[in-house]
Write an enzyme that holds these catalytic residues in place. Sequence first.
Site, mmCIF file in Angstrom:
data_model
loop_
_atom_site.group_PDB
_atom_site.id
_atom_site.type_symbol
_atom_site.label_atom_id
_atom_site.label_comp_id
_atom_site.label_asym_id
_atom_site.label_seq_id
_atom_site.Cartn_x
_atom_site.Cartn_y
_atom_site.Cartn_z
ATOM 1 N N ASP A 81 49.965 37.761 37.380
ATOM 2 C CA ASP A 81 49.514 36.633 36.569
ATOM 3 C C ASP A 81 50.543 36.251 35.506
ATOM 4 O O ASP A 81 51.480 37.003 35.223
ATOM 5 C CB ASP A 81 48.154 36.942 35.917
ATOM 6 C CG ASP A 81 48.020 38.397 35.438
ATOM 7 O OD1 ASP A 81 49.055 39.047 35.205
ATOM 8 O OD2 ASP A 81 46.888 38.865 35.290
ATOM 9 N N ASN A 118 35.805 44.193 30.896
ATOM 10 C CA ASN A 118 34.718 43.495 31.590
ATOM 11 C C ASN A 118 34.885 43.581 33.110
ATOM 12 O O ASN A 118 34.222 42.867 33.844
ATOM 13 C CB ASN A 118 34.666 42.023 31.134
ATOM 14 C CG ASN A 118 35.958 41.277 31.453
ATOM 15 O OD1 ASN A 118 36.853 41.807 32.124
ATOM 16 N ND2 ASN A 118 36.063 40.043 30.979
ATOM 17 N N GLU A 123 38.041 36.868 36.062
ATOM 18 C CA GLU A 123 37.009 37.284 35.124
ATOM 19 C C GLU A 123 35.660 37.395 35.847
ATOM 20 O O GLU A 123 35.530 36.938 36.997
ATOM 21 C CB GLU A 123 36.911 36.254 33.987
ATOM 22 C CG GLU A 123 38.215 36.093 33.176
ATOM 23 C CD GLU A 123 38.439 37.209 32.145
ATOM 24 O OE1 GLU A 123 37.987 38.356 32.370
ATOM 25 O OE2 GLU A 123 39.089 36.932 31.115
ATOM 26 N N HIS A 134 37.632 42.828 34.822
ATOM 27 C CA HIS A 134 38.547 41.867 35.456
ATOM 28 C C HIS A 134 39.739 42.571 36.102
ATOM 29 O O HIS A 134 40.165 43.636 35.658
ATOM 30 C CB HIS A 134 38.971 40.745 34.491
ATOM 31 C CG HIS A 134 39.951 41.120 33.432
ATOM 32 N ND1 HIS A 134 39.944 40.557 32.180
ATOM 33 C CD2 HIS A 134 40.993 42.000 33.411
ATOM 34 C CE1 HIS A 134 40.931 41.069 31.460
ATOM 35 N NE2 HIS A 134 41.589 41.941 32.181
HETATM 36 C C1 F6R Z 1 47.785 42.241 33.588
HETATM 37 C C2 F6R Z 1 46.449 41.959 34.119
HETATM 38 C C3 F6R Z 1 45.213 42.458 33.450
HETATM 39 C C4 F6R Z 1 45.345 43.835 32.808
HETATM 40 C C5 F6R Z 1 44.041 44.244 32.126
HETATM 41 C C6 F6R Z 1 44.167 45.567 31.384
HETATM 42 O O1 F6R Z 1 48.772 41.702 34.423
HETATM 43 O O2 F6R Z 1 46.362 41.296 35.093
HETATM 44 O O3 F6R Z 1 44.164 42.482 34.398
HETATM 45 O O4 F6R Z 1 45.698 44.778 33.771
HETATM 46 O O5 F6R Z 1 43.647 43.256 31.216
HETATM 47 O O6 F6R Z 1 45.064 45.392 30.326
HETATM 48 P P1 F6R Z 1 45.518 46.619 29.400
HETATM 49 O O7 F6R Z 1 46.333 47.520 30.275
HETATM 50 O O8 F6R Z 1 46.331 45.989 28.315
HETATM 51 O O9 F6R Z 1 44.258 47.276 28.929
#
Ligand code: F6R
Length: 243
Positions: A70, A138, A145, A140
């Site tokens: 992303d 959550n 989401e 994701h």
């Molecule tokens: C990042 C992504 C997100 C993160 C997720 C966890 O490229 O796609 O799904 O993997 O938000 O983020 P952290 O590791 O910062 O808790």
Amino acid sequence: MTKPDFRIFDTADAVAAAVAKHVASVIKAKPQSTLGLATGKTFVPIYRELVQLHQQGLVSFADAASFNLDEYVGLPANHPASFRAYMHEHFFAHVDLPRGAAQLPQTDRDLQSACVAYEHAIADRCGIDLQLLGIGQNGHIGFNEPGSPFDSRTHVATLTESTIAANTSDFPPGERPPGRAITMGIGTILEAREIVLVAIGPNKAQALLEAFERPQSSQNPASALQSHLRVTVYCDQAARPSS
Ligand code: F6R
């Protein structure tokens, strides 16, 4: 529905070392592997370990390619909190992955055609061999989401307030993360031949529990991974789901 292979370690550092070894073993078995890469706090120590393995001569990315999950929409190209900047800082600048072989969604052009182009670029590389994923509190994955359909393809996603709040600390003080991003869809992610999901810390335990110990639900996007036959979950004791 299949249960993933859970690998639980005492510390985040031990998780990072194990995930880096896993990635390196995939690259060694198939040097031309295509990796699906994630950003976020979870992956900082993992890239550090991978860079170390590379510097020790234990893994080369010279024949590999990568597609990031992303990228934010609306950040200037040189913004320090862009995922491109993150990848450069933590990984690309320190390894031999050819510059042109490392792709992120392009958010500085027409967004719909950028999404289509990303899907084509992944298909041209014959798909993703190993997809790395973090998980949001959550549930994701990528920026898919809760409520995202399990067959979605690369698209423009709207971030929830909780995701924006979780990512605010990655931005300069007083700056709010963008509300939109291009993300691989859940359907895109499920086509990877192998998936590794990593979760660290107590605030991920509930999301992991709902993803893998409860029936699939679009309210927990990571639960889509129950339909995939080759998923390994790496977590520390604090994130371990206890039902
Ligand atoms: C990042 C992504 C997100 C993160 C997720 C966890 O490229 O796609 O799904 O993997 O938000 O983020 P952290 O590791 O910062 O808790």
